[in-house]
Scaffold this motif. Structure first.
Motif, PDB file in Angstrom:
ATOM      1  N   LYS A  28       0.830  -1.215   0.000  1.00 16.69           N
ATOM      2  CA  LYS A  28       0.000   0.000   0.000  1.00 16.69           C
ATOM      3  C   LYS A  28       0.861   1.260   0.000  1.00 16.69           C
ATOM      4  O   LYS A  28       0.494   2.257  -0.617  1.00 16.69           O
ATOM      5  N   TYR A  81      -5.579   2.351  -6.639  1.00 16.06           N
ATOM      6  CA  TYR A  81      -6.678   2.172  -5.693  1.00 16.06           C
ATOM      7  C   TYR A  81      -6.346   1.023  -4.767  1.00 16.06           C
ATOM      8  O   TYR A  81      -5.497   0.186  -5.060  1.00 16.06           O
ATOM      9  N   ASN A  82      -7.046   0.995  -3.650  1.00 20.44           N
ATOM     10  CA  ASN A  82      -6.867  -0.070  -2.681  1.00 20.44           C
ATOM     11  C   ASN A  82      -7.585  -1.333  -3.150  1.00 20.44           C
ATOM     12  O   ASN A  82      -7.031  -2.406  -3.172  1.00 20.44           O
ATOM     13  N   SER A  83      -8.837  -1.176  -3.499  1.00 20.36           N
ATOM     14  CA  SER A  83      -9.663  -2.312  -3.878  1.00 20.36           C
ATOM     15  C   SER A  83     -10.828  -1.812  -4.702  1.00 20.36           C
ATOM     16  O   SER A  83     -11.259  -0.670  -4.565  1.00 20.36           O
ATOM     17  N   LYS A  85     -13.647  -2.653  -4.191  1.00 13.68           N
ATOM     18  CA  LYS A  85     -14.753  -2.528  -3.248  1.00 13.68           C
ATOM     19  C   LYS A  85     -14.942  -1.098  -2.770  1.00 13.68           C
ATOM     20  O   LYS A  85     -15.975  -0.743  -2.261  1.00 13.68           O
ATOM     21  N   THR A  86     -13.889  -0.257  -2.936  1.00 11.49           N
ATOM     22  CA  THR A  86     -14.017   1.146  -2.555  1.00 11.49           C
ATOM     23  C   THR A  86     -14.787   1.940  -3.608  1.00 11.49           C
ATOM     24  O   THR A  86     -15.151   3.085  -3.379  1.00 11.49           O
ATOM     25  N   ASP A 125      -7.842   6.004  -4.708  1.00 13.98           N
ATOM     26  CA  ASP A 125      -9.068   5.671  -3.986  1.00 13.98           C
ATOM     27  C   ASP A 125      -8.834   4.560  -2.961  1.00 13.98           C
ATOM     28  O   ASP A 125      -8.405   3.467  -3.300  1.00 13.98           O
ATOM     29  N   GLY A 126      -9.128   4.868  -1.711  1.00  8.21           N
ATOM     30  CA  GLY A 126      -9.066   3.880  -0.642  1.00  8.21           C
ATOM     31  C   GLY A 126      -7.684   3.575  -0.109  1.00  8.21           C
ATOM     32  O   GLY A 126      -7.554   2.848   0.876  1.00  8.21           O
ATOM     33  N   GLY A 129      -7.033   5.117   3.541  1.00  9.54           N
ATOM     34  CA  GLY A 129      -7.758   4.375   4.575  1.00  9.54           C
ATOM     35  C   GLY A 129      -7.093   3.043   4.881  1.00  9.54           C
ATOM     36  O   GLY A 129      -6.968   2.648   6.045  1.00  9.54           O
ATOM     37  N   ALA A 130      -6.653   2.356   3.825  1.00 11.18           N
ATOM     38  CA  ALA A 130      -5.961   1.076   4.022  1.00 11.18           C
ATOM     39  C   ALA A 130      -4.644   1.283   4.749  1.00 11.18           C
ATOM     40  O   ALA A 130      -4.288   0.500   5.638  1.00 11.18           O
TER      41      ALA A 130
END
Length: 161
Positions: A28, A81-83, A85-86, A125-126, A129-130
């Motif tokens: 990340k 992006y993280n996932s 899902k975000t 994106d995300g 947070g991750a």
């Protein structure tokens, strides 16, 4: 094996948590670094070969190509992006409209590794947070290993509330 026999459950859990979280944290951090650096990367023209298709198990299917010094490269993500899902339905709908098949796009590529590229420099994106969650888990593992009694005292204090 003798050293492991003297570790408490909290210390063992701390070691395991750190070993599990560390590779994810590095991945990340790398995404975060690329997103930040991508704003200064050189750019080249590219083309969307396969527009964004959103599949039910929350995965995106996407392909763009670009050429650097006579070599053609492919990218599969419009941004870092993280996932998936975000991404909510509205974001995916906007992406589908923004990157239809056949569209000419500007591709920002990593000058030290041309295989790493993005269409939206700086977007992540995300990822923040991750990173926050992984830093928290790593710190928890660190505390569990190096000062397990602090964790026990914290759990006792919270349970009394």
């Amino acid at each position: 094996m003798g050293y492991l026999e003297f570790l408490s459950q909290f210390e063992m859990a701390g070691i395991i948590l750190q070993l599990v979280v560390l590779p994810l944290l590095v991945m990340k951090l790398r995404l975060f670094w690329w997103a930040k650096q991508s704003m200064q990367w050189p750019k080249v023209n590219g083309k969307v070969m396969k527009g964004i298709i959103f599949r039910m198990p929350r995965s995106l299917d996407f392909l763009f190509t670009y050429e650097i010094n006579g070599t053609t490269y492919q990218g599969y993500k419009p941004f870092f992006y993280n996932s998936y899902k975000t991404l909510n339905v509205k974001k995916v709908s906007n992406l589908m409209d923004t990157y239809p098949e056949g569209k000419q796009v500007v591709v920002y590529y990593n000058p030290s590794n041309h295989k790493i590229a993005t269409l939206e420099p700086g977007r992540m994106d995300g990822v923040l947070g991750a990173l926050a969650l992984l830093f928290l888990l790593f710190a928890l593992g660190f505390i569990s290993f190096y000062n397990p009694y602090l964790l026990v005292k914290l759990i006792d204090h919270v349970s009394k509330l």
